[in-house]
Write a protein that holds these residues in place. Structure first.
Motif, PDB file in Angstrom:
ATOM      1  N   SER A 167       0.823  -1.222   0.000  1.00 29.42           N
ATOM      2  CA  SER A 167       0.000   0.000   0.000  1.00 29.42           C
ATOM      3  C   SER A 167       0.851   1.264   0.000  1.00 29.42           C
ATOM      4  N   SER A 168       2.029   1.221   0.629  1.00 25.77           N
ATOM      5  CA  SER A 168       2.882   2.416   0.692  1.00 25.77           C
ATOM      6  C   SER A 168       3.512   2.763  -0.651  1.00 25.77           C
ATOM      7  N   SER A 169       3.289   1.916  -1.655  1.00 21.99           N
ATOM      8  CA  SER A 169       3.831   2.198  -2.985  1.00 21.99           C
ATOM      9  C   SER A 169       2.796   2.777  -3.942  1.00 21.99           C
ATOM     10  N   LEU A 170       1.533   2.816  -3.553  1.00 19.46           N
ATOM     11  CA  LEU A 170       0.464   3.054  -4.525  1.00 19.46           C
ATOM     12  C   LEU A 170       0.286   4.528  -4.865  1.00 19.46           C
ATOM     13  N   LEU A 171       0.067   4.789  -6.150  1.00 18.70           N
ATOM     14  CA  LEU A 171      -0.167   6.137  -6.670  1.00 18.70           C
ATOM     15  C   LEU A 171      -1.384   6.099  -7.588  1.00 18.70           C
ATOM     16  N   PHE A 172      -2.335   6.994  -7.334  1.00 20.85           N
ATOM     17  CA  PHE A 172      -3.599   7.047  -8.077  1.00 20.85           C
ATOM     18  C   PHE A 172      -3.816   8.438  -8.642  1.00 20.85           C
ATOM     19  N   ARG A 173      -4.721   8.535  -9.612  1.00 23.14           N
ATOM     20  CA  ARG A 173      -5.304   9.834  -9.946  1.00 23.14           C
ATOM     21  C   ARG A 173      -6.394  10.153  -8.922  1.00 23.14           C
ATOM     22  N   ARG A 174      -6.382  11.355  -8.422  1.00 18.78           N
ATOM     23  CA  ARG A 174      -7.394  11.716  -7.431  1.00 18.78           C
ATOM     24  C   ARG A 174      -8.797  11.621  -8.030  1.00 18.78           C
ATOM     25  N   SER A 175      -8.935  11.945  -9.322  1.00 17.36           N
ATOM     26  CA  SER A 175     -10.248  11.896  -9.961  1.00 17.36           C
ATOM     27  C   SER A 175     -10.821  10.476  -9.953  1.00 17.36           C
ATOM     28  N   ASP A 176      -9.961   9.454 -10.040  1.00 20.61           N
ATOM     29  CA  ASP A 176     -10.435   8.072  -9.974  1.00 20.61           C
ATOM     30  C   ASP A 176     -10.909   7.721  -8.568  1.00 20.61           C
ATOM     31  N   LEU A 177     -10.150   8.161  -7.564  1.00 20.12           N
ATOM     32  CA  LEU A 177     -10.542   7.878  -6.182  1.00 20.12           C
ATOM     33  C   LEU A 177     -11.859   8.554  -5.823  1.00 20.12           C
ATOM     34  N   LEU A 178     -12.110   9.706  -6.423  1.00 17.29           N
ATOM     35  CA  LEU A 178     -13.362  10.420  -6.161  1.00 17.29           C
ATOM     36  C   LEU A 178     -14.454  10.034  -7.150  1.00 17.29           C
ATOM     37  N   GLY A 179     -14.108   9.171  -8.113  1.00 13.89           N
ATOM     38  CA  GLY A 179     -15.066   8.819  -9.157  1.00 13.89           C
ATOM     39  C   GLY A 179     -15.240   7.328  -9.322  1.00 13.89           C
ATOM     40  N   SER A 180     -14.793   6.799 -10.465  1.00 15.49           N
ATOM     41  CA  SER A 180     -15.112   5.417 -10.840  1.00 15.49           C
ATOM     42  C   SER A 180     -14.507   4.378  -9.903  1.00 15.49           C
ATOM     43  N   LEU A 181     -13.334   4.624  -9.359  1.00 11.27           N
ATOM     44  CA  LEU A 181     -12.712   3.669  -8.457  1.00 11.27           C
ATOM     45  C   LEU A 181     -13.319   3.740  -7.059  1.00 11.27           C
ATOM     46  N   GLY A 182     -13.475   4.933  -6.561  1.00 13.51           N
ATOM     47  CA  GLY A 182     -14.072   5.105  -5.242  1.00 13.51           C
ATOM     48  C   GLY A 182     -13.047   5.174  -4.131  1.00 13.51           C
ATOM     49  N   LEU A 183     -13.504   5.593  -2.966  1.00 16.33           N
ATOM     50  CA  LEU A 183     -12.656   5.748  -1.800  1.00 16.33           C
ATOM     51  C   LEU A 183     -12.342   4.394  -1.157  1.00 16.33           C
ATOM     52  N   ILE A 184     -11.529   4.434  -0.127  1.00 13.31           N
ATOM     53  CA  ILE A 184     -11.212   3.242   0.637  1.00 13.31           C
ATOM     54  C   ILE A 184     -12.468   2.774   1.372  1.00 13.31           C
ATOM     55  N   ASP A 185     -12.667   1.480   1.426  1.00 10.39           N
ATOM     56  CA  ASP A 185     -13.866   0.904   2.035  1.00 10.39           C
ATOM     57  C   ASP A 185     -13.765   0.966   3.562  1.00 10.39           C
ATOM     58  N   GLU A 186     -14.570   1.825   4.172  1.00 13.83           N
ATOM     59  CA  GLU A 186     -14.538   1.993   5.624  1.00 13.83           C
ATOM     60  C   GLU A 186     -15.371   0.945   6.353  1.00 13.83           C
ATOM     61  N   GLU A 187     -16.034   0.060   5.603  1.00  9.82           N
ATOM     62  CA  GLU A 187     -16.812  -1.002   6.231  1.00  9.82           C
ATOM     63  C   GLU A 187     -15.964  -2.223   6.574  1.00  9.82           C
ATOM     64  N   LEU A 188     -14.748  -2.285   6.035  1.00  2.52           N
ATOM     65  CA  LEU A 188     -13.873  -3.425   6.323  1.00  2.52           C
ATOM     66  C   LEU A 188     -13.550  -3.465   7.813  1.00  2.52           C
ATOM     67  N   PRO A 189     -13.749  -4.605   8.468  1.00  8.54           N
ATOM     68  CA  PRO A 189     -13.445  -4.698   9.897  1.00  8.54           C
ATOM     69  C   PRO A 189     -12.003  -4.303  10.199  1.00  8.54           C
ATOM     70  N   ARG A 190     -11.852  -3.299  11.072  1.00  7.27           N
ATOM     71  CA  ARG A 190     -10.541  -2.772  11.482  1.00  7.27           C
ATOM     72  C   ARG A 190      -9.688  -2.333  10.292  1.00  7.27           C
ATOM     73  N   SER A 191     -10.314  -2.084   9.155  1.00  9.23           N
ATOM     74  CA  SER A 191      -9.628  -1.637   7.931  1.00  9.23           C
ATOM     75  C   SER A 191      -8.656  -2.687   7.387  1.00  9.23           C
ATOM     76  N   TYR A 192      -8.717  -3.907   7.911  1.00  6.63           N
ATOM     77  CA  TYR A 192      -7.775  -4.915   7.443  1.00  6.63           C
ATOM     78  C   TYR A 192      -8.075  -5.294   5.993  1.00  6.63           C
ATOM     79  N   GLY A 193      -7.041  -5.299   5.155  1.00  6.58           N
ATOM     80  CA  GLY A 193      -7.204  -5.653   3.758  1.00  6.58           C
ATOM     81  C   GLY A 193      -7.711  -4.524   2.886  1.00  6.58           C
ATOM     82  N   GLU A 194      -7.715  -3.286   3.407  1.00  8.40           N
ATOM     83  CA  GLU A 194      -8.224  -2.163   2.601  1.00  8.40           C
ATOM     84  C   GLU A 194      -7.388  -1.951   1.345  1.00  8.40           C
TER      85      GLU A 194
END
Length: 318
Positions: A167-194
């Motif tokens: 995860s510490s290597s990942l680089l995204f377009r912000r427009s993708d995170l706010l659009g088609s890809l979406g944000l990090i899933d906050e429903e994951l228990p304890r954020s494990y595997g996000e």
């Protein structure tokens, strides 16, 4: 949302240089977090940038560091769900850059990391995410973990987490995170595997490409907030199985996750459930070693800590 920090405004890369927002979630690890921040600010890349340190359930205390021209540093509180997923999303929401990069507070970027990724994005405009390989510091020695390929498909991620792409290597377009890809899933228990979840989603959406050089140093010696949280591992892995129905289309992929669930349940002393999941895993893929290890642990023939130490020794996780 409040923020505190220091700004400089003259970009090294020129007025048209792209801006990169680097999101660093942290929780009461100021010394490690400062090293992470400094590793970003020492990058030599034709970009402007901002480092956003997201303070999760702790006071906002921005470290004193030298700011290169064209970079800013600020701290914000996690205003969303407590934990890594909410903290990453708080940083994404605060970001101004065209690109968003992730860095955990106990990891560091190595020289050339950001420049190599920006070059890869320029060469692969269809990419949804660009990662790199990593070096694992296990407390005894450094172990290089590469990706199996520079271009990873959705099936590749179903069959294997490909942990060399951290995860510490990942680089995204912000427009993708706010659009088609979406944000990090906050429903994951304890954020494990996000991080795995977003790579599964990204690879289903488009290209995941990797600069297959070890350009991130990851600390794996028991300091992780997730270390030993076996019941949470099991819960989160079952969540991922329910969320990503594609696992069921590939027996080997399904057996792999089921074996991990079995191991986590066995390690959390849920022996009967562990053996149930181990049988499921073996029925889908008899090669799943973790399923046999889970059975042995559930019968108290092995200790989970010993297995985990051996895995970490070789730069691998359970």
């Amino acid at each position: 949302m409040t923020a505190r920090g220091r700004d400089q405004a003259v970009p090294d890369g020129g007025a048209d240089a792209p801006e990169v927002s680097v999101v660093i979630p942290t929780h009461n690890r100021p010394q490690l977090m400062k090293l992470a921040v400094e590793s970003v600010l020492s990058q030599d890349a034709p970009v402007t940038g901002e480092v956003i340190v997201v303070f999760d359930a702790c006071s906002v205390e921005v470290p004193e560091v030298a700011l290169p021209t064209g970079w800013t540093l600020r701290g914000v509180p996690n205003s969303r769900t407590r934990g890594l997923a909410g903290a990453r999303n708080s940083g994404i929401s605060a970001a101004r850059g065209e690109y968003v990069a992730f860095l955990d507070d106990d990891d560091v970027w190595l020289p050339g990391k950001l420049a190599a990724q920006m070059d890869r994005f320029a060469a692969s405009p269809q990419a949804v995410v660009v990662g790199t390989a990593m070096v694992v510091d296990n407390g005894i020695e450094d172990v290089v973990r590469l990706a199996p390929s520079e271009n990873l498909t959705h099936e590749d991620f179903l069959r294997n987490r490909n942990p060399g792409v951290h995860s510490s290597s990942l680089l995204f377009r912000r427009s993708d995170l706010l659009g088609s890809l979406g944000l990090i899933d906050e429903e994951l228990p304890r954020s494990y595997g996000e991080d795995y979840d977003i790579l599964l989603r990204a690879s289903a959406l488009g290209a995941v490409t990797v600069v297959n050089q070890p350009l991130v140093r990851v600390l794996w010696n028991g300091q992780s907030y997730y270390f030993g949280q076996w019941a949470s591992y099991a819960e989160a892995l079952q969540y991922l199985l329910r969320k990503h129905g594609d696992f069921a289309t590939t027996p080997g992929a399904l057996g792999r996750i089921e074996a991990q669930v079995a191991f986590a349940l066995a390690s959390s002393q849920q022996g009967r459930d562990a053996r149930h999941w181990a049988r499921r895993a073996i029925s889908h893929d008899p090669r799943q070693i973790k399923a046999y290890l889970a059975t042995a642990i559930s019968l108290r023939l092995l200790a989970p800590a010993a297995v985990t130490r051996i895995a970490q020794r070789f730069g691998r996780g359970i």
